[in-house]
Motif scaffolding. Sequence first.
Motif, PDB file in Angstrom:
ATOM      1  N   LYS A  46       0.840  -1.194   0.000  1.00 22.92           N
ATOM      2  CA  LYS A  46       0.000   0.000   0.000  1.00 22.92           C
ATOM      3  C   LYS A  46       0.873   1.241   0.000  1.00 22.92           C
ATOM      4  CE  LYS A  46      -3.913  -2.082   2.476  1.00 22.92           C
ATOM      5  NZ  LYS A  46      -4.789  -2.000   3.678  1.00 22.92           N
ATOM      6  N   GLY A  47       0.296   2.349  -0.448  1.00 23.46           N
ATOM      7  CA  GLY A  47       0.978   3.627  -0.395  1.00 23.46           C
ATOM      8  C   GLY A  47       2.103   3.764  -1.401  1.00 23.46           C
ATOM      9  N   LEU A  48       2.766   4.897  -1.326  1.00 19.44           N
ATOM     10  CA  LEU A  48       3.887   5.195  -2.212  1.00 19.44           C
ATOM     11  C   LEU A  48       5.135   5.471  -1.367  1.00 19.44           C
ATOM     12  CD1 LEU A  48       2.155   7.569  -4.812  1.00 19.44           C
ATOM     13  CD2 LEU A  48       2.765   5.160  -5.124  1.00 19.44           C
ATOM     14  N   PRO A  49       6.317   5.109  -1.848  1.00 15.55           N
ATOM     15  CA  PRO A  49       6.571   4.477  -3.152  1.00 15.55           C
ATOM     16  C   PRO A  49       6.115   3.023  -3.162  1.00 15.55           C
ATOM     17  CG  PRO A  49       8.588   4.534  -1.884  1.00 15.55           C
ATOM     18  CD  PRO A  49       7.573   5.291  -1.079  1.00 15.55           C
ATOM     19  N   ILE A  50       5.987   2.475  -4.365  1.00 13.09           N
ATOM     20  CA  ILE A  50       5.612   1.064  -4.509  1.00 13.09           C
ATOM     21  C   ILE A  50       6.787   0.178  -4.122  1.00 13.09           C
ATOM     22  CG2 ILE A  50       4.923  -0.707  -6.181  1.00 13.09           C
ATOM     23  CD1 ILE A  50       3.449   1.554  -7.704  1.00 13.09           C
ATOM     24  N   VAL A  51       7.987   0.589  -4.512  1.00 10.18           N
ATOM     25  CA  VAL A  51       9.227  -0.070  -4.088  1.00 10.18           C
ATOM     26  C   VAL A  51      10.213   1.024  -3.695  1.00 10.18           C
ATOM     27  CG1 VAL A  51       8.902  -2.041  -5.642  1.00 10.18           C
ATOM     28  CG2 VAL A  51      10.268  -0.091  -6.394  1.00 10.18           C
ATOM     29  N   ASP A  52      11.193   0.669  -2.906  1.00  7.69           N
ATOM     30  CA  ASP A  52      12.249   1.628  -2.610  1.00  7.69           C
ATOM     31  C   ASP A  52      13.038   1.895  -3.889  1.00  7.69           C
ATOM     32  OD1 ASP A  52      11.449   1.662   0.042  1.00  7.69           O
ATOM     33  OD2 ASP A  52      12.846   0.067   0.617  1.00  7.69           O
ATOM     34  N   ALA A  53      13.468   3.131  -4.062  1.00  8.93           N
ATOM     35  CA  ALA A  53      14.154   3.538  -5.280  1.00  8.93           C
ATOM     36  C   ALA A  53      15.300   2.595  -5.615  1.00  8.93           C
ATOM     37  CB  ALA A  53      14.678   4.964  -5.130  1.00  8.93           C
ATOM     38  N   GLY A  54      15.355   2.187  -6.884  1.00 11.11           N
ATOM     39  CA  GLY A  54      16.430   1.329  -7.364  1.00 11.11           C
ATOM     40  C   GLY A  54      16.191  -0.146  -7.178  1.00 11.11           C
ATOM     41  N   GLN A  80       7.339   9.065  -7.824  1.00 10.90           N
ATOM     42  CA  GLN A  80       6.234   8.660  -6.951  1.00 10.90           C
ATOM     43  C   GLN A  80       6.350   7.202  -6.526  1.00 10.90           C
ATOM     44  OE1 GLN A  80       2.670   9.432  -9.155  1.00 10.90           O
ATOM     45  NE2 GLN A  80       2.845  11.670  -9.008  1.00 10.90           N
ATOM     46  N   THR A  81       6.700   6.331  -7.484  1.00 14.23           N
ATOM     47  CA  THR A  81       6.606   4.882  -7.261  1.00 14.23           C
ATOM     48  C   THR A  81       7.912   4.211  -6.896  1.00 14.23           C
ATOM     49  OG1 THR A  81       7.017   4.355  -9.590  1.00 14.23           O
ATOM     50  CG2 THR A  81       4.715   4.779  -8.942  1.00 14.23           C
ATOM     51  N   GLY A  82       9.030   4.829  -7.235  1.00 18.24           N
ATOM     52  CA  GLY A  82      10.328   4.188  -7.064  1.00 18.24           C
ATOM     53  C   GLY A  82      10.672   3.228  -8.181  1.00 18.24           C
ATOM     54  N   ILE A  83       9.786   3.086  -9.169  1.00 17.81           N
ATOM     55  CA  ILE A  83       9.972   2.132 -10.269  1.00 17.81           C
ATOM     56  C   ILE A  83      10.424   2.866 -11.528  1.00 17.81           C
ATOM     57  CG2 ILE A  83       8.826   0.492 -11.808  1.00 17.81           C
ATOM     58  CD1 ILE A  83       6.908  -0.150  -9.516  1.00 17.81           C
ATOM     59  N   LYS A  84      11.515   2.389 -12.107  1.00 20.92           N
ATOM     60  CA  LYS A  84      11.990   2.944 -13.373  1.00 20.92           C
ATOM     61  C   LYS A  84      11.424   2.118 -14.525  1.00 20.92           C
ATOM     62  CE  LYS A  84      16.157   4.036 -16.054  1.00 20.92           C
ATOM     63  NZ  LYS A  84      15.625   5.361 -16.444  1.00 20.92           N
ATOM     64  N   VAL A  85      10.937   2.809 -15.543  1.00 17.31           N
ATOM     65  CA  VAL A  85      10.401   2.130 -16.726  1.00 17.31           C
ATOM     66  C   VAL A  85      11.395   2.306 -17.868  1.00 17.31           C
ATOM     67  CG1 VAL A  85       8.494   1.971 -18.357  1.00 17.31           C
ATOM     68  CG2 VAL A  85       8.043   2.579 -15.969  1.00 17.31           C
ATOM     69  N   ASN A  86      11.862   1.195 -18.398  1.00 15.61           N
ATOM     70  CA  ASN A  86      12.795   1.212 -19.524  1.00 15.61           C
ATOM     71  C   ASN A  86      11.991   1.134 -20.820  1.00 15.61           C
ATOM     72  OD1 ASN A  86      15.138   1.125 -17.768  1.00 15.61           O
ATOM     73  ND2 ASN A  86      14.602  -1.032 -17.396  1.00 15.61           N
ATOM     74  N   LEU A  87      11.899   2.277 -21.499  1.00 16.73           N
ATOM     75  CA  LEU A  87      11.028   2.373 -22.664  1.00 16.73           C
ATOM     76  C   LEU A  87      11.681   1.832 -23.931  1.00 16.73           C
ATOM     77  CD1 LEU A  87       9.551   5.959 -22.163  1.00 16.73           C
ATOM     78  CD2 LEU A  87       8.450   3.778 -21.651  1.00 16.73           C
ATOM     79  N   GLN A  88      10.863   1.134 -24.733  1.00 21.49           N
ATOM     80  CA  GLN A  88      11.244   0.696 -26.073  1.00 21.49           C
ATOM     81  C   GLN A  88      10.138   1.189 -27.006  1.00 21.49           C
ATOM     82  OE1 GLN A  88      11.620  -3.597 -25.943  1.00 21.49           O
ATOM     83  NE2 GLN A  88      12.846  -3.546 -24.064  1.00 21.49           N
ATOM     84  N   THR A  89      10.307   2.367 -27.593  1.00 22.15           N
ATOM     85  CA  THR A  89       9.247   2.957 -28.410  1.00 22.15           C
ATOM     86  C   THR A  89       9.681   3.096 -29.864  1.00 22.15           C
ATOM     87  OG1 THR A  89       9.969   5.215 -27.904  1.00 22.15           O
ATOM     88  CG2 THR A  89       8.316   4.243 -26.454  1.00 22.15           C
ATOM     89  N   PHE A  90       8.710   2.871 -30.758  1.00 18.86           N
ATOM     90  CA  PHE A  90       8.959   2.928 -32.203  1.00 18.86           C
ATOM     91  C   PHE A  90       7.704   3.447 -32.897  1.00 18.86           C
ATOM     92  CE2 PHE A  90      11.149  -0.642 -30.274  1.00 18.86           C
ATOM     93  CZ  PHE A  90      12.472  -0.456 -30.672  1.00 18.86           C
ATOM     94  N   PRO A  91       7.837   4.063 -34.071  1.00 16.49           N
ATOM     95  CA  PRO A  91       6.651   4.407 -34.871  1.00 16.49           C
ATOM     96  C   PRO A  91       5.821   3.153 -35.139  1.00 16.49           C
ATOM     97  CG  PRO A  91       8.597   5.463 -35.769  1.00 16.49           C
ATOM     98  CD  PRO A  91       9.083   4.510 -34.715  1.00 16.49           C
TER      99      PRO A  91
END
Length: 523
Positions: A46-54, A80-91
């Motif tokens: 519950k609450g934020l962060p969702i995980v500790d940073a890193g 807010q969450t402590g979670i890093k999102v590794n993006l893979q974006t393409f057209p």
Amino acid sequence: MKRKKLLLSLVAVTMTIMTLATGCAKKSAESASGSSMKSIGDMHEKGLPIVDAGKYSFSLFADDSSKTGKYYMMPVLEKQTGIKVNLQTFPFEIAKEKLSLALSSGDYADVIAGWTLSDTDILKYGVDMKTFIPLEDYFKKYCPNIEKILDLPGVRDAMTAPDGHIYSIPYALEAPQVDFSPYINTKWLKKLGLQMPKTTEDLRNVLKAFKTAGLIPFSADPNNKHLNYLAGWFGMSMDDLGFTMADDKLTFGANTAQYKNSIKYLNSLYKEGLIDPEIFTQDLNQWKAKGAQDKYGVVIAYGSGDFMPYAAGSKPDWEPLPVLTSGDGSTPVWLRSSYGTSVLKNQVVITDKAKNPAAICRWWDNAFELENSLQTNRGPLGKTLIKEGDGYRSLDATKVLSKEEQDEYSWPNLWIQSLPHYIPAGFKVKEDNPAFDEKGGTDKAYQSALTKKPIPEYWVSVKDSAKFSDEQTAIKDYIKQKSAQWISGQADVDKEWDSYVKQLDTLGLQDYIKTRLDAIKQK
């Protein structure tokens, strides 16, 4: 939004899906075993962060056309969450190819999102292959915002696959109950001293007056003509596939007398020069160019601003044409397009690569917090979006931001716009010059004529999908071809009607209808 449907290549699979569809369809999502959930690891429940940073990150594959590849909301959510999102974006086109290769090779991301997914993908890679994991238990235990979305009318049913599981994050959007409809030029009604039409013959007379005044009497959005909706003036309003809701049941109507009568009426208007002669040939730019010159009398569109923009805060010179009566004794009706919410059911899935699906679900649930969702569309809190009393006010970016900031916080750079966000239906952000609520007015004007229910969402099993898709394409194209020929006078509907009805059956209509009905019953 109103919404596009994009299908990847259909691949034949085993008969396992048949067993799943028939044996498990009646199981509710809540009856799924909790043992399917992975360990929460370092996640705070519950609450934020969702995980500790890193402590945790996940990869996210999505289609996007941003030029910068930087999104304001991603670092906000990470903080807010402590979670890093590794993006893979393409057209989109590149993303579609890469996704197909990734799923074939097994080298895919923790989360797959965007417009590249289809119903068939959910069934194949979720129900059958288990590449996409069921999410309903995570939602129930950890995701109050997502649960509220699923409890909106029709959403949980739409999201639930034939085996009783939910495989994707819901993308629910406020939607009008009437999507496309005819709008009439009230400025020219007043100029010519005309009354708002109430019957199909009233409309004919008004269109004649518009023609005499030099207007194009009647036209339609080239990409969304929706002439089949007008069959409701003769008792059966239907979609472009020929389906409608009659007595709360799904019914095929493009082979009925009501549909034929609507075609004959439109043909009579065409013969009198009351329909745009380019209605079946013009492209979007040509249609808009004529609209911008105030050349139209009546136009089928999502809203009048689509073809004749008007200033923010002002009321357009257009009103929804009422649902007309035909005088043949039939009760006028209009096909409801939604209950007020539209759901896109294939936007985000979590794959079996994810080490902590619970944390990912919580990340999405936090993204759906109102203040976060508002920022994905209205810009940064404290800059273009400010808290004001119990609500929020959206500021004019050109007045409060530098040119550099306007680019930095432009709509494509706020959020990957193929990803879900959620703003509750009816929630309004205060604006200095709010847009006129044209769609709300249309919903109100059409309320008494709307079918009680919209056409229901459905899932067609993988084993049926290829055949179903072929039948659907052939039938839709044939209806479109013949209606254009009949309305424009290139062919005679009376002479060809019997052969048309037979050809629909030859194209597989009865099997197509049965598959649609069976797909609805599965739920």
